[in-house]
Design an enzyme around this catalytic site. Structure first.
Site, PDB file in Angstrom:
ATOM      1  N   GLU A 342       0.812  -1.233   0.000  1.00 49.05           N
ATOM      2  CA  GLU A 342       0.000   0.000   0.000  1.00 49.05           C
ATOM      3  C   GLU A 342       0.842   1.278   0.000  1.00 49.05           C
ATOM      4  OE1 GLU A 342      -3.849  -1.567   2.499  1.00 49.05           O
ATOM      5  OE2 GLU A 342      -2.088  -1.018   3.663  1.00 49.05           O
TER       6      GLU A 342
HETATM    7  C1  TNX Z   1      -4.314  -3.988   4.783  1.00 47.94           C
HETATM    8  S1  TNX Z   1      -2.690  -6.317   4.317  1.00 47.94           S
HETATM    9  C2  TNX Z   1      -3.023  -3.760   5.227  1.00 47.94           C
HETATM   10  C3  TNX Z   1      -2.805  -3.328   6.610  1.00 47.94           C
HETATM   11  C4  TNX Z   1      -4.081  -3.142   7.360  1.00 47.94           C
HETATM   12  C5  TNX Z   1      -5.035  -4.250   7.016  1.00 47.94           C
HETATM   13  C6  TNX Z   1      -6.302  -4.219   7.790  1.00 47.94           C
HETATM   14  C7  TNX Z   1      -1.628  -5.323   4.136  1.00 47.94           C
HETATM   15  C8  TNX Z   1      -0.407  -5.830   3.573  1.00 47.94           C
HETATM   16  N1  TNX Z   1      -1.903  -4.070   4.495  1.00 47.94           N
HETATM   17  O1  TNX Z   1      -2.046  -2.147   6.615  1.00 47.94           O
HETATM   18  O2  TNX Z   1      -3.808  -3.153   8.716  1.00 47.94           O
HETATM   19  O3  TNX Z   1      -5.334  -4.169   5.651  1.00 47.94           O
HETATM   20  O4  TNX Z   1      -7.082  -5.326   7.527  1.00 47.94           O
END
Ligand code: TNX
Length: 539
Positions: A342
């Site tokens: 992300e």
């Molecule tokens: C996505 S999964 C994220 C996290 C969040 C999560 C909450 C991932 C690699 N990144 O930063 O905590 O969703 O479900």
């Protein structure tokens, strides 16, 4: 309360032991009840089980005997006797194989001459007067003793002799794991969890043969691991958490304590420093790292994707070199997780450039890189590993590069997803994940065109935006994580929801004894555990 149960059981056990001290040899010819090894409530389900329908007597006369090639097997034996004492109150004697032993012996034998399916395989041969665990190593024996623990009945049979006996079903079990990486992740960044909390989680996971705990140590809301060369990371970056509480961090001594506690359970710690996104806490501590053009401030919310390192600055890579060096020096396992998810505030070209540079830093410090699936867009080495959570295309590009993948599909394996609309904690952006949905999927074929041999294993991440203490952690993790242990350990042909459901329902004695605040899903016909305080008082 359950802890008190335990100590009471211990006291009762010690009393029995005192009475038996100096007693004559164990009485012979006690007739034992019929038992069926193949219908025991084992999780994960072993590879093969053959029942012979008699029983081994676990009682005050039982001894644990080892043939130590090194001290490690003795440690495994001691762990087993501690756990037997906690469960039954019996404090069994241990000694090496030279001792004169005749009956009711538990042997833990290191056996390197056999060809084993893999290095965590073990074999149990249970007869009326001996319970033999053979394994190639102490690590494999440690997996095997979890099976022994699960085979010990919750309560003794007090009608067979003048003293309590815990009958263990006879037969044989041959067992080995399906995947070498069987993990859970804990996010200590959004909310901080103490060393004691992490240890309890490790202890619970070990019972189900899970061998990896991935610690998500840094994120926008907090930096949780002491870096001696950059002290403001924890002084400032560790000072808060989601919701504005005080946060916290692990000193390197704390982290070593966690690593050692895990290692004693043959579990490895995978440290994650999430970057170049999810780095607000680092940038607040050292604004020179920041690449989003804004003045960073401590953040206590739950948004993602707004922070980034400045990927074109040498200082950033000098910083990362220090961080990876300090953490790698206290991490015996082979992996270092760089996050990489992300990074919406990082330009694509900058992201790819960054991931390549950081992969080299990780390798320089002797570790293999793991990253969330986005990292597979970069031109990575085949020894690096992608953790699939969201994007199947990324997972397939990893495979094209010869990289292995860890499966953590959000829709199936995210422990922070709510069970249903009524769940007290958790999110639901990926899915609602009731206990059956969590179990009913096939890691081997979940992502098209990923051959099984390229799957390192399965990991269930527990993000902590909505949980801030152990009870809440346990509510989301249990019982689902027990299912993930079976998905990663047991062979596909041995997994079956209806059968698992019954075995899961029978985990209550263990979960209650360990004082676990599991979610009592209405989809499971939970068995009431017998070890209530009242019952023990009656004994
Ligand atoms: C996505 S999964 C994220 C996290 C969040 C999560 C909450 C991932 C690699 N990144 O930063 O905590 O969703 O479900």
């Amino acid at each position: 309360m359950n802890i008190r149960n335990n100590s009471l059981a211990n006291i009762i056990g010690v009393l029995y032991m005192l009475v038996s001290v100096g007693c004559e040899a164990p009485p012979k010819d006690i007739s034992m009840p019929q038992t069926d090894l193949s219908s025991e409530y084992l999780i994960p389900m072993p590879s093969t089980t053959v029942a012979t329908n008699s029983a081994f007597k676990l009682d005050q006369y039982t001894r644990v005997v080892t043939n130590p090639v090194d001290g490690d097997l003795v440690n495994v034996a001691n762990y087993l006797t501690d756990k037997i004492a906690e469960k039954t109150g019996l404090r069994l004697a241990t000694n090496d194989i030279e001792g004169e032993e005749k009956e009711a012996v538990i042997y833990l034998l290191q056996q390197q001459n056999t060809s084993w399916p893999n290095d965590e395989a073990y074999r149990l041969s249970i007869k009326r007067d001996s319970l033999i665990l053979e394994a190639p190593s102490a690590k494999a024996a440690f997996r095997g003793i979890q099976t022994i623990r699960q085979l010990i009945p919750e309560i003794s049979n007090d009608t067979l002799a003048e003293y309590p006996i815990w009958p263990i079903a006879t037969g044989s079990i041959e067992d080995h794991p399906n995947f070498e990486y069987r993990g859970s992740m804990l996010d200590v960044a959004r909310h901080f969890f103490s060393v004691e909390d992490v240890k309890k989680y490790i202890e619970l996971l070990a019972y189900y043969k899970i061998n990896v705990l991935h610690l998500h140590l840094t994120d926008d809301q907090g930096w949780r691991i002491e870096i001696k060369s950059w002290p403001r990371l924890t002084e400032i970056g560790g000072s808060t958490e989601v919701g504005g509480e005080a946060g916290g961090f692990f000193t390197q001594e704390d982290y070593k304590e966690i690593v050692a506690y895990a290692a004693a359970r043959y579990m490895m710690i995978v440290p994650e420093v999430d970057m170049p996104g999810h780095t607000n806490a680092a940038s607040v501590s050292y604004p020179i790292l920041n690449g989003n053009g804004k003045t960073p401030q401590l953040y206590q919310g739950t948004r993602v994707g707004f922070s980034t390192f400045d990927t074109r600055k040498d200082t950033v890579y000098a910083f990362i070199d220090d961080v990876v060096r300090e953490i790698s020096a206290i991490t015996p396992g082979p992996y270092f997780h760089i996050g990489g998810d992300e990074s919406h505030a990082t330009k694509k070209a900058d992201y790819l450039y960054f991931v390549n540079k950081v992969e080299k830093i990780v390798q320089k410090h002797g570790k293999q890189m793991i990253g969330w699936d986005e990292v597979a867009q970069a031109d990575l080495d085949s020894t690096s590993i992608a953790q699939f959570w969201d994007n199947e295309r990324n997972a397939r590009s990893a495979i094209d590069k010869g990289m292995k993948v860890i499966l953590s599909p959000a829709k199936k394996s995210y422990l922070d997803m709510q069970y249903d609309t009524l769940s007290k904690h958790g999110l639901h952006w990926a899915a609602y994940i009731p206990v059956d949905t969590a179990y009913v999927w096939t890691p081997e074929t979940y992502v098209d065109q990923i051959p099984k041999e390229m799957i390192l294993g399965v990991e269930a991440p527990l993000w902590s935006e909505t949980i801030s203490n152990m009870e809440e952690l346990e509510y989301l993790a249990f019982p689902r994580v027990i299912g993930y242990s079976e998905l990663s350990w047991s062979q596909e042909e041995n997994r079956d929801w209806e059968n698992f459901r019954v075995r899961l329902a029978n985990q209550t004695p263990f979960l209650d004894m360990m004082n676990v605040n599991y979610y009592p899903s209405p989809r499971i016909d939970w068995v009431k555990s017998n070890r209530s305080f009242k019952e023990i008082l009656k004994d």
